[in-house]
Design an enzyme around this catalytic site. Structure first.
Site, PDB file in Angstrom:
ATOM      1  N   TYR A  10       9.514  -4.922   0.901  1.00  0.00           N
ATOM      2  CA  TYR A  10       8.628  -4.045   0.125  1.00  0.00           C
ATOM      3  C   TYR A  10       7.721  -4.873  -0.778  1.00  0.00           C
ATOM      4  CZ  TYR A  10       7.266  -0.346  -3.175  1.00  0.00           C
ATOM      5  OH  TYR A  10       6.559   0.527  -3.965  1.00  0.00           O
TER       6      TYR A  10
ATOM      7  N   SER B 182       1.924  -1.659  -6.042  1.00  0.00           N
ATOM      8  CA  SER B 182       3.071  -1.437  -6.924  1.00  0.00           C
ATOM      9  C   SER B 182       3.129  -2.569  -7.944  1.00  0.00           C
ATOM     10  CB  SER B 182       4.371  -1.414  -6.109  1.00  0.00           C
ATOM     11  OG  SER B 182       5.507  -1.502  -6.947  1.00  0.00           O
TER      12      SER B 182
END
Length: 242
Positions: free
Chosen positions: A138, A125
């Protein structure tokens, strides 16, 4: 179908696009997810928790029984926890790390004997590079995915295995919608996101899937390994302070 791709997180927004794109190009698609399959673009599907070694072993053994080898391994499974670090429990932290990072270790280790001329594509990401508050677990997992990709590329090169990582930005998926729902006005948050993107739009899951297809091609990307590919409409190119 003489080529087989394994895609974890096959039921997510990017996962479905990956399945659609590879199958349209003639690949046999093997998908895995904790949720049941709701689309018709997996030739073989396993409802398993890919962060669990026993689950990965079951998938591997089934593929061996079917005498299938894997020509592309895509580690796409991920969960996102919207929670401040000090409010995150140890179990929540461990769960995110194991799903987003541990699953890559497990699939590579347990499937390795099945890999044949096989590029590995990990999905990270843009949060591995720049991030927001309230996403610590995350973010930590996705940053580690990038580092692990480099290590994998070095270790597996002698086996002819290329390993690269894709860093998607804002992609129109359920995960993005859930993240925007944290705002008082998700609609305004979406408008701000679009305005901050140089290309002036939110990404489509197929933007990521087509990039993965390129990285899976042993002719087009044969000399590429250990690299990061950002797919974010140009967001990371700009200074946030300006």
């Amino acid at each position: 179908m003489d080529k087989t791709v394994y895609i974890s997180g096959a039921e997510g927004g990017i996962g479905k696009a990956l399945c659609d794109t590879f199958r349209a190009e003639g690949w046999m698609v093997v998908g895995a997810d904790t949720k049941p399959c709701t689309h018709n673009n997996c030739d073989l599907f396993f409802q398993e928790d890919v962060s669990n070694a026993k689950s990965i072993s079951r998938i591997r053994d089934s593929l061996k029984r079917k005498k299938l080898s894997i020509q592309c391994l895509i580690n796409n499974a991920a969960v996102q926890l919207e929670k401040k670090m000090l409010d995150t429990t140890e179990d929540e932290w461990n769960s995110v790390i194991q799903t987003n990072l541990g699953s890559i270790f497990l699939s590579t280790k347990y499937f390795f004997d099945l890999l044949k001329d096989c590029p590995i594509i990990n999905v990270s990401s843009v949060h591995a590079r720049a991030t927001s508050k309230g996403l610590s677990a995350y973010v930590a997992s996705k940053g580690a995915v990038v580092s692990l990709t480099r290590a994998m590329a070095l270790e597996l090169a002698c086996h002819g295995v290329r390993v690269n990582v894709i860093l998607p930005g804002a992609i129109e998926t359920g995960m993005l919608k859930k993240g925007l729902d944290r705002n008082n006005s998700p609609e305004q948050a979406m408008e701000r996101l679009i305005k901050a993107t140089p290309l002036g739009r939110i990404g489509n899951a197929f933007d990521v899937a087509r990039l993965a297809l390129f990285l899976a091609d042993n002719e087009q990307s044969s000399y590429i390994t250990g690299q990061e590919f950002v797919c974010d409409g140009g967001v990371l190119a700009g200074l946030s302070s300006e």
